[in-house]
Design a protein around this motif. Structure first.
Motif, PDB file in Angstrom:
ATOM      1  N   ASN A 411     -17.370  28.409  -1.696  1.00 24.92           N
ATOM      2  CA  ASN A 411     -17.211  29.393  -1.389  1.00 24.92           C
ATOM      3  C   ASN A 411     -17.323  29.721  -3.058  1.00 24.92           C
ATOM      4  O   ASN A 411     -17.562  30.304  -3.864  1.00 24.92           O
ATOM      5  N   SER A 413     -18.704  27.514  -5.245  1.00 25.03           N
ATOM      6  CA  SER A 413     -20.236  27.613  -5.438  1.00 25.03           C
ATOM      7  C   SER A 413     -21.032  28.448  -5.664  1.00 25.03           C
ATOM      8  O   SER A 413     -22.319  28.751  -5.935  1.00 25.03           O
ATOM      9  N   ARG A 414     -21.140  29.556  -5.053  1.00 28.38           N
ATOM     10  CA  ARG A 414     -21.533  30.964  -4.348  1.00 28.38           C
ATOM     11  C   ARG A 414     -21.775  31.784  -4.813  1.00 28.38           C
ATOM     12  O   ARG A 414     -21.086  32.106  -6.485  1.00 28.38           O
ATOM     13  N   SER A 415     -22.544  32.857  -5.297  1.00 27.48           N
ATOM     14  CA  SER A 415     -22.872  33.461  -6.841  1.00 27.48           C
ATOM     15  C   SER A 415     -21.563  34.502  -6.235  1.00 27.48           C
ATOM     16  O   SER A 415     -20.896  35.634  -7.159  1.00 27.48           O
ATOM     17  N   MET A 416     -22.084  35.127  -4.711  1.00 31.24           N
ATOM     18  CA  MET A 416     -21.009  36.026  -4.223  1.00 31.24           C
ATOM     19  C   MET A 416     -19.564  35.797  -3.650  1.00 31.24           C
ATOM     20  O   MET A 416     -20.466  35.036  -2.796  1.00 31.24           O
ATOM     21  N   VAL A 417     -18.060  35.773  -4.016  1.00 30.27           N
ATOM     22  CA  VAL A 417     -17.552  35.190  -3.653  1.00 30.27           C
ATOM     23  C   VAL A 417     -16.367  36.477  -3.248  1.00 30.27           C
ATOM     24  O   VAL A 417     -16.415  37.214  -3.570  1.00 30.27           O
ATOM     25  N   LEU A 438     -14.369  31.156 -11.459  1.00 34.91           N
ATOM     26  CA  LEU A 438     -13.765  32.573 -10.948  1.00 34.91           C
ATOM     27  C   LEU A 438     -12.679  32.094  -9.939  1.00 34.91           C
ATOM     28  O   LEU A 438     -11.832  33.095  -9.781  1.00 34.91           O
TER      29      LEU A 438
END
Length: 483
Positions: A411, A413-417, A438
């Protein structure tokens, strides 16, 4: 009626040689119990040890130590010459998941390993029946055996019954107490002695809870110290009475394969080929709506294959049709796994989605085993044993996976968390939170190991990485990456 002939007393006394083996024949050694502490002494030792390890403490390494102690005590009351090396090795393997992290699945493996090791040491020739007998023996064996043992010991030693004890001591004790109370009123010296007596300051609630803990521990452990009679394994049910016929199976396979062929073609175009979806349908909706229903379809396919197996030899085209049916269902399961992967890429990973991916892989492998069983003519027991082994191996391997860290890593590593979900993954995800920028937005406490009895390798490894000392909550410094 003619009475049976009576053997003369002198002949009965001197005829011991009739039951003796011929000269030169070796007599088998009797199955005598080992000399050592009795069951009651072993039970008391285990209660004291359980109180020291568990009362007021969180479980951890203490579970492994207690399981080893229970196994050692059962060996002292096992038959002489019992095998212990291989059962001890099995118990050590079953204890590894708890050493890594004390979670419910790991504790179940430890309990199963302990039960199998105990039965293996007592009854190595019939392990499955012995384990089944012990499981059947466990629920109520503790209270029954304890009360029966107390009753038999009391009768053997001449202890009076409770009613007789009450009738014999009620009047003497009651009268003595009344007499002492009256004498204390008449004698100031005796009254002063009684007033000087001070009972110890005891928390009755805490004492009652501790005694209840001891009693519960005794009732759980006591059946493990008793030999349990074996129980025969139940026979697998026959599937001949399903109401199917060879003609019905052939028609069903033709129709089922045609329906799955349509679904497989649509997946090949839209899912694997990347074609544009119809208007009004998003990729997330297409992925989410198909993942779990397709998995249920694959499970029903395996059940139908087992039910239809007895009829495959009656017509020559049934076996190829069944092979096509199972192959399409394997492809269907892989399509469901790909749908889940697309959905995770859009919305992130959760515990449920990770478990679903593992389950889909298991279903695909199980269908492959079913195909091999049917093609090679293996029995249903062959399939059941291998599917059980596959499932247990997968669950055992999952005990060593830090799913909280895996979910957090994917999670973050994604742009939207989804920070609300990711920040609530718990202390085992603290190391991944420390690595990702993040993740520092989350207030995550590391694993707290306050006592050696609570120690676990996974928690120790995470707390060592983030530099959290026992009893300290928060980050050790602003840059734990260098540790």
């Amino acid at each position: 009626m003619i009475p049976p002939p009576v053997l003369p007393a002198c002949l009965a006394r001197d005829a011991w040689w009739l039951d003796s083996p011929p000269p030169g024949t070796a007599t088998p050694a009797p199955d005598l119990p080992r000399r050592g502490p009795g069951r009651v002494v072993g039970l008391l030792v285990l209660i004291v040890l359980g109180d020291a390890l568990f009362y007021g403490q969180r479980p951890g390494l203490s579970l492994v130590l207690y399981a080893a102690a229970v196994f050692a005590v059962t060996l002292t009351v096992a038959p002489r010459g019992a095998e212990w090396r291989r059962p001890a090795l099995l118990l050590a393997v079953a204890a590894l998941p708890v050493i890594d992290h004390a979670q419910p699945l790991a504790v179940l493996f430890l309990l199963a390993g302990l039960l199998v090791a105990i039965v293996w040491a007592r009854r190595p020739s019939d392990l499955a029946a012995g384990v089944l007998g012990l499981l059947r023996h466990l629920p109520l064996a503790g209270p029954r055996a304890l009360m029966a043992g107390i009753r038999q010991r009391g009768l053997r030693r001449g202890w009076p019954r409770p009613a007789a004890l009450w009738r014999g001591w009620a009047l003497p004790l009651g009268g003595t107490l009344i007499l002492i109370a009256l004498l204390s009123e008449a004698n100031p010296i005796l009254s002063g002695w009684l007033n000087a007596l001070r009972l110890p300051d005891v928390d009755l609630g805490a004492l009652l809870r501790r005694v209840m803990f001891w009693a519960g521990l005794a009732l759980v452990v006591w059946p493990l110290l008793l030999p349990a009679p074996p129980r025969a394994l139940p026979a697998l049910p026959r599937l001949r009475g399903t109401g199917f016929t060879a003609e019905a199976v052939r028609r069903a396979l033709i129709l089922f394969n045609a329906a799955l062929l349509l679904q497989t073609g649509l997946d090949a175009v839209y899912l694997w080929g990347g074609a544009a979806l119809p208007p009004g349908m998003s990729a997330a909706e297409y992925a989410h709506r198909g993942a779990y229903p397709l998995l249920a379809t694959a499970l029903l396919a395996g059940a139908f294959a087992l039910a239809a197996r007895p009829f495959l030899a009656e017509q020559r085209f049934l076996r190829p049709l069944m092979a096509l049916w199972l192959g399409q269902n394997i492809a269907l399961t892989l399509s469901a796994l790909l749908r889940l992967d697309h959905y995770v890429a859009l919305y992130g990973l959760t515990y449920l989605r990770a478990y679903a991916a593992i389950w889909m892989g298991l279903v695909a492998l199980g269908l492959g085993l079913t195909f091999w069983q049917i093609w090679r003519g293996r029995s249903n027991r062959w399939l059941l044993m291998r599917c059980t082994g596959l499932g247990l191996t997968t669950l055992y391997a999952c005990c060593f996976v830090n799913f909280a860290a895996v979910v957090a890593r994917v999670n973050l590593s994604r742009s939207m968390v989804d920070l609300e979900y990711t920040c609530g993954l718990g202390p085992m995800a603290a190391a991944e939170m420390a690595r990702a920028p993040l993740g520092r937005l989350c207030v995550t406490e590391g694993p707290q190991i306050a006592d050696w009895r609570e120690w676990g390798f996974r928690g120790w490894r995470v707390s060592r990485y983030i530099g959290v000392a026992p009893g300290y909550m928060g980050w050790a410094d602003e840059n734990p990456r260098g540790r």
